[in-house]
Motif scaffolding. Structure first.
Motif, PDB file in Angstrom:
ATOM      1  N   TYR A  41      -8.488   1.827   8.904  1.00 43.15           N
ATOM      2  CA  TYR A  41      -8.088   3.280   8.548  1.00 43.15           C
ATOM      3  C   TYR A  41      -6.743   3.508   8.068  1.00 43.15           C
ATOM      4  O   TYR A  41      -6.443   3.842   7.110  1.00 43.15           O
ATOM      5  CB  TYR A  41      -8.368   4.198   9.562  1.00 43.15           C
ATOM      6  N   LEU A  42      -5.692   2.492   8.750  1.00 45.75           N
ATOM      7  CA  LEU A  42      -4.396   2.656   8.374  1.00 45.75           C
ATOM      8  C   LEU A  42      -4.276   2.094   6.847  1.00 45.75           C
ATOM      9  O   LEU A  42      -3.268   2.512   6.098  1.00 45.75           O
ATOM     10  CB  LEU A  42      -3.423   1.950   9.221  1.00 45.75           C
ATOM     11  N   ARG A  43      -4.782   1.020   6.629  1.00 43.12           N
ATOM     12  CA  ARG A  43      -4.604   0.135   5.356  1.00 43.12           C
ATOM     13  C   ARG A  43      -5.248   1.146   4.250  1.00 43.12           C
ATOM     14  O   ARG A  43      -4.702   1.135   3.019  1.00 43.12           O
ATOM     15  CB  ARG A  43      -5.234  -0.988   5.197  1.00 43.12           C
ATOM     16  N   ASP A  44      -6.392   1.918   4.553  1.00 36.23           N
ATOM     17  CA  ASP A  44      -6.955   2.992   3.839  1.00 36.23           C
ATOM     18  C   ASP A  44      -5.940   4.107   3.324  1.00 36.23           C
ATOM     19  O   ASP A  44      -5.976   4.522   2.275  1.00 36.23           O
ATOM     20  CB  ASP A  44      -8.362   3.357   4.062  1.00 36.23           C
ATOM     21  N   GLN A  45      -5.246   4.576   4.403  1.00 31.40           N
ATOM     22  CA  GLN A  45      -4.105   5.802   4.100  1.00 31.40           C
ATOM     23  C   GLN A  45      -2.780   5.232   3.721  1.00 31.40           C
ATOM     24  O   GLN A  45      -2.115   6.197   3.594  1.00 31.40           O
ATOM     25  CB  GLN A  45      -4.326   6.320   5.550  1.00 31.40           C
ATOM     26  N   GLN A  46      -2.532   4.074   3.937  1.00 30.43           N
ATOM     27  CA  GLN A  46      -0.953   3.526   3.662  1.00 30.43           C
ATOM     28  C   GLN A  46      -0.431   4.300   2.479  1.00 30.43           C
ATOM     29  O   GLN A  46       0.579   4.433   2.307  1.00 30.43           O
ATOM     30  CB  GLN A  46      -0.772   2.215   3.836  1.00 30.43           C
ATOM     31  N   ASP A  47      -1.414   4.537   1.151  1.00 25.99           N
ATOM     32  CA  ASP A  47      -0.491   4.833   0.091  1.00 25.99           C
ATOM     33  C   ASP A  47      -1.036   6.200  -0.209  1.00 25.99           C
ATOM     34  O   ASP A  47      -0.619   6.839  -1.490  1.00 25.99           O
ATOM     35  CB  ASP A  47      -1.012   4.053  -1.286  1.00 25.99           C
ATOM     36  N   ASP A  48      -1.396   6.942   0.607  1.00 27.69           N
ATOM     37  CA  ASP A  48      -1.829   8.444   0.628  1.00 27.69           C
ATOM     38  C   ASP A  48      -0.798   9.132   0.177  1.00 27.69           C
ATOM     39  O   ASP A  48      -0.620   9.824  -0.616  1.00 27.69           O
ATOM     40  CB  ASP A  48      -2.658   8.786   1.475  1.00 27.69           C
ATOM     41  N   ALA A  49       0.447   8.976   1.296  1.00 27.86           N
ATOM     42  CA  ALA A  49       1.549   9.556   1.126  1.00 27.86           C
ATOM     43  C   ALA A  49       2.292   9.599  -0.288  1.00 27.86           C
ATOM     44  O   ALA A  49       2.909  10.455  -1.019  1.00 27.86           O
ATOM     45  CB  ALA A  49       2.464   9.572   2.277  1.00 27.86           C
ATOM     46  N   LYS A  50       2.300   8.053  -0.748  1.00 26.79           N
ATOM     47  CA  LYS A  50       2.934   7.803  -2.075  1.00 26.79           C
ATOM     48  C   LYS A  50       2.157   8.576  -3.246  1.00 26.79           C
ATOM     49  O   LYS A  50       2.823   8.903  -4.132  1.00 26.79           O
ATOM     50  CB  LYS A  50       2.915   6.235  -2.152  1.00 26.79           C
ATOM     51  N   ILE A  51       0.663   8.375  -3.248  1.00 27.03           N
ATOM     52  CA  ILE A  51       0.051   9.046  -4.309  1.00 27.03           C
ATOM     53  C   ILE A  51       0.306  10.611  -4.428  1.00 27.03           C
ATOM     54  O   ILE A  51       0.758  10.999  -5.411  1.00 27.03           O
ATOM     55  CB  ILE A  51      -1.305   8.728  -4.158  1.00 27.03           C
ATOM     56  N   ILE A  52       0.319  11.281  -3.228  1.00 36.63           N
ATOM     57  CA  ILE A  52       0.524  12.615  -3.181  1.00 36.63           C
ATOM     58  C   ILE A  52       2.145  12.909  -3.751  1.00 36.63           C
ATOM     59  O   ILE A  52       2.180  13.990  -4.451  1.00 36.63           O
ATOM     60  CB  ILE A  52       0.482  13.091  -1.681  1.00 36.63           C
ATOM     61  N   ASP A 174      -2.248  21.043  -9.724  1.00 38.69           N
ATOM     62  CA  ASP A 174      -1.899  21.542  -8.436  1.00 38.69           C
ATOM     63  C   ASP A 174      -3.297  21.486  -7.652  1.00 38.69           C
ATOM     64  O   ASP A 174      -3.331  21.105  -6.223  1.00 38.69           O
ATOM     65  CB  ASP A 174      -1.664  23.124  -8.657  1.00 38.69           C
ATOM     66  N   ARG A 175      -4.590  21.454  -8.269  1.00 38.57           N
ATOM     67  CA  ARG A 175      -5.790  21.272  -7.695  1.00 38.57           C
ATOM     68  C   ARG A 175      -5.856  20.026  -7.257  1.00 38.57           C
ATOM     69  O   ARG A 175      -6.258  19.530  -6.460  1.00 38.57           O
ATOM     70  CB  ARG A 175      -6.703  21.678  -8.741  1.00 38.57           C
ATOM     71  N   ILE A 176      -5.284  19.071  -8.198  1.00 38.15           N
ATOM     72  CA  ILE A 176      -5.480  17.613  -7.940  1.00 38.15           C
ATOM     73  C   ILE A 176      -4.497  16.877  -6.704  1.00 38.15           C
ATOM     74  O   ILE A 176      -5.009  16.419  -5.655  1.00 38.15           O
ATOM     75  CB  ILE A 176      -4.919  16.768  -9.175  1.00 38.15           C
ATOM     76  N   VAL A 177      -3.453  17.857  -6.747  1.00 36.33           N
ATOM     77  CA  VAL A 177      -2.352  17.409  -5.437  1.00 36.33           C
ATOM     78  C   VAL A 177      -3.176  17.816  -4.064  1.00 36.33           C
ATOM     79  O   VAL A 177      -3.080  17.363  -3.237  1.00 36.33           O
ATOM     80  CB  VAL A 177      -0.906  18.012  -5.390  1.00 36.33           C
ATOM     81  N   ASN A 178      -3.702  19.118  -4.136  1.00 33.04           N
ATOM     82  CA  ASN A 178      -4.290  19.810  -3.077  1.00 33.04           C
ATOM     83  C   ASN A 178      -5.330  18.908  -2.753  1.00 33.04           C
ATOM     84  O   ASN A 178      -5.817  18.639  -1.350  1.00 33.04           O
ATOM     85  CB  ASN A 178      -4.829  21.289  -3.479  1.00 33.04           C
ATOM     86  N   GLN A 179      -6.482  18.341  -3.587  1.00 34.43           N
ATOM     87  CA  GLN A 179      -7.419  17.415  -3.231  1.00 34.43           C
ATOM     88  C   GLN A 179      -6.944  16.373  -2.615  1.00 34.43           C
ATOM     89  O   GLN A 179      -7.569  15.708  -1.864  1.00 34.43           O
ATOM     90  CB  GLN A 179      -8.338  17.369  -4.735  1.00 34.43           C
ATOM     91  N   TYR A 180      -5.785  15.589  -3.213  1.00 40.16           N
ATOM     92  CA  TYR A 180      -5.249  14.537  -2.528  1.00 40.16           C
ATOM     93  C   TYR A 180      -4.857  14.535  -1.060  1.00 40.16           C
ATOM     94  O   TYR A 180      -5.197  13.891  -0.159  1.00 40.16           O
ATOM     95  CB  TYR A 180      -4.055  13.873  -3.299  1.00 40.16           C
TER      96      TYR A 180
END
Length: 603
Positions: A41-52, A174-180
């Motif tokens: 799960y951590l590997r799946d989430q490691q780039d979420d913060a960077k994408i947001i 804004d909607r895309i950021v909120n969805q991320y």
């Protein structure tokens, strides 16, 4: 009979050992499985913060691109057009690359680009606005090399189209950021549920181990000791019957051997005299403390610790509880200086040879104690740091209140007070018989009265602007920008992009006003800026206020409050206020590139 008992105890011990191995294996499997799942799960989430972060930056880049184009097409801009043009090209290139990276991934940014179906649909919806903005900017850049007088109308049309499309782009982005953010939150919630399930499984295994292994072993040990004591009493009663006494002794010896076998192999076990000298030291005890040989003059405290104070404490403990027994934690020190913690039980025991002894049963709890002490130390450090932070913040608040009170008192004394004194003297000096002189003094009194009214209005505006109470946040910020521009000579402009003019909660409005006031004052005092733009925009659920300046900027990584409370406190107060109204504050700055402060407040 004794052989049968020993065999039964050995079988029981073997069963307990097998169960213990099974329990430990189950715990190990659960830990390994939890680590595998959690890491997945951590590997799946490691780039979420960077994408947001990149997605949020797209909004800033679109706004920056629009402002730079507006600045470039401004007819009053006669200098630095080349620098502005370079900035537009650089911003456009970064904006385009980030847009493609969010959709298709980017190896250099370590983004995979595997967006969800909902985000892909939003990007499809966003693409027309992106293309139109891109086309408008490129057309303006192409027309920049031709005579501007010929293509003035085309440039104005492209600029107007750019502003319209930029608003649409911001809304969808804004909607895309909120969805991320929503998808990242769902991943975290899923991980929390998984961790909770694994925790329940591990606790269930530990509970089963306690119920079916340790508790039965303790009960069996206690029962065996009890049987030994009963056997001893029977042996005394059968003193005149040699055969019965012999059988009882044999039975007691066999039971003691079985108990010793269990203790030798599973526990830190020792027998000592009432005055603390060793009688027997178990194999596991000897191995743990590297104490292979001892004599009748060796004290138990010398085995446990090499420290004199610890030895004295252990000897005092044994002397005080030799009749009553005791259970608790003690600390020892090995020969190499390593600290060791034991959970020790002192059991008074009569051996049947007219000699009292003490049975000592210990468990090694060193790792658990180290963890406990570490937790206590970290908890104390966090608590002390929190107290220091609160003290610093409170001291700064009190200092600011005192400064503000002193400033108000000085303004009233030096300004309004002196003018009132002058007004009093002028009134007292009026001679109604001298008509001409009286008329002149009345005119002067009118001027003094006007200045007093202006001073009172200025003082009350600095405390709480009447526009904020009467008309809302937008008129108050408009008045703020006009007054500060007049007082400082800076070019301070307010731009209400979405024509927001709704009223908010009074506490929300005053906090938004104070944060904006602090940001603008910082730009005036410290940034050496000449132009400051306050931009207001909103969507259905969010009010966004951005303060941009063209000052000298700074490195945000080096912005830290000082220990004495000076420096960085303005940012601390801004964060405290934005947290109070459940908003979010962002600060972006680089040396020589100005500063942007953005606050987002739910509406």
């Amino acid at each position: 009979m004794s052989t049968k008992v020993t065999s039964l105890d050995q079988n029981t011990f073997n069963k307990l050992r097998k169960l213990y191995i099974i329990a430990l294996s189950a715990i190990a499997v659960s830990v390994i499985l939890s680590q595998i799942l959690v890491r997945k799960y951590l590997r799946d989430q490691q780039d979420d913060a960077k994408i947001i972060n990149i997605a949020g930056r797209q909004r800033m880049l679109s706004q920056k691109l629009t402002k730079e184009v507006l600045l470039y097409t401004n007819a009053n801009l006669t200098t630095n057009k080349g620098e502005v043009l370079d900035n537009i090209k650089s911003t456009l290139q970064l904006w385009e690359s980030s847009h493609q990276s969010l959709q298709n991934g980017n190896d250099s940014l370590q983004i995979e680009g595997n967006n969800s179906e909902a985000i892909q649909l939003m990007f499809k919806e966003l693409q027309p606005s992106f293309t139109k903005i891109q086309t408008s900017v490129k057309n303006i850049l192409q027309e920049s090399s031709i005579d501007a007088a010929i293509f003035k109308k085309q440039i104005q049309q492209e600029t107007a189209n750019l502003r319209i499309q930029e608003q649409q782009f911001l809304t969808i982005m804004d909607r895309i950021v909120n969805q991320y953010d929503k998808e990242a939150t769902l991943k975290v919630e899923k991980l929390q549920k998984l961790e909770f399930i694994l925790l329940i499984v591990t606790l269930a295994i530990l509970l089963a181990e306690f119920l079916f292994i340790f508790w039965p072993a303790a009960k069996r040990t206690k029962q065996t000791i009890k049987n030994l004591l009963v056997s001893e009493e029977k042996a005394k009663e059968m003193a005149f019957n040699a055969d019965a006494l012999s059988q009882a002794k044999e039975k007691s010896v066999n039971q003691l051997k079985a108990l010793s076998l269990v203790m030798e192999q599973t526990l830190l076990f020792a027998r000592i005299s009432l005055d603390g000298y060793l009688i027997h030291l178990g194999n596991k005890f000897s191995s743990r403390f590297n104490y292979r040989s001892f004599s009748s003059t060796t004290k138990f405290s010398e085995v446990i610790s090499t420290d004199k104070k610890e030895q004295e404490y252990i000897e005092t403990l044994l002397a005080n509880h030799q009749n009553t027994g005791w259970q608790g934690e003690i600390k020892g020190t090995l020969a190499n200086g390593e600290a060791i913690w034991l959970e020790m039980s002192i059991i008074p025991y009569h051996s049947g040879e007219q000699k009292d002894e003490l049975l000592l049963i210990c468990f090694d709890i060193t790792e658990r104690k180290k963890a406990q002490l570490q937790i206590e130390r970290l908890t104390k450090e966090r608590f002390e740091a929190k107290i220091d932070q609160q003290k610093t913040l409170s001291a700064k608040i009190i200092e600011n209140q005192e400064q503000e009170q002193n400033r108000i008192a000085k303004d009233i004394h030096d300004g309004i007070g002196q003018m009132l004194t002058g007004l009093k003297f002028n009134i007292e000096s009026i001679d109604v018989k001298n008509t001409e002189r009286t008329a002149e003094k009345i005119e002067h009194l009118k001027e003094l009265t006007t200045n007093i009214i202006k001073g009172v209005r200025t003082a009350t505006f600095n405390l709480t602007p009447p526009e904020l109470t009467d008309h809302g946040i937008v008129p108050a910020l408009t008045k703020l920008s006009q007054e500060l521009a007049k007082f400082t000579g800076k070019n301070i402009v307010l731009f209400n992009k979405t024509e927001f003019n709704d009223r908010l909660d009074s506490l929300t409005e005053i906090n938004i006003y104070r944060i904006t006031q602090e940001a603008v004052n910082n730009a005036i005092k410290y940034a050496e800026s000449t132009h400051i733009i306050i931009t207001i925009s909103h969507s259905k659920e969010l009010l966004s206020i951005t303060i941009d300046d063209n000052g000298r900027g700074f490195d945000t990584n080096k912005l830290k409050p000082r220990e004495n409370g000076e420096g960085g406190m303005g940012l601390t107060f801004m964060k405290e206020r934005i947290n109070y109204i459940n908003g979010r504050l962002f600060m972006s700055s680089n040396p020589g590139e100005g500063t942007r402060v953005t606050m987002n407040v739910p509406i």
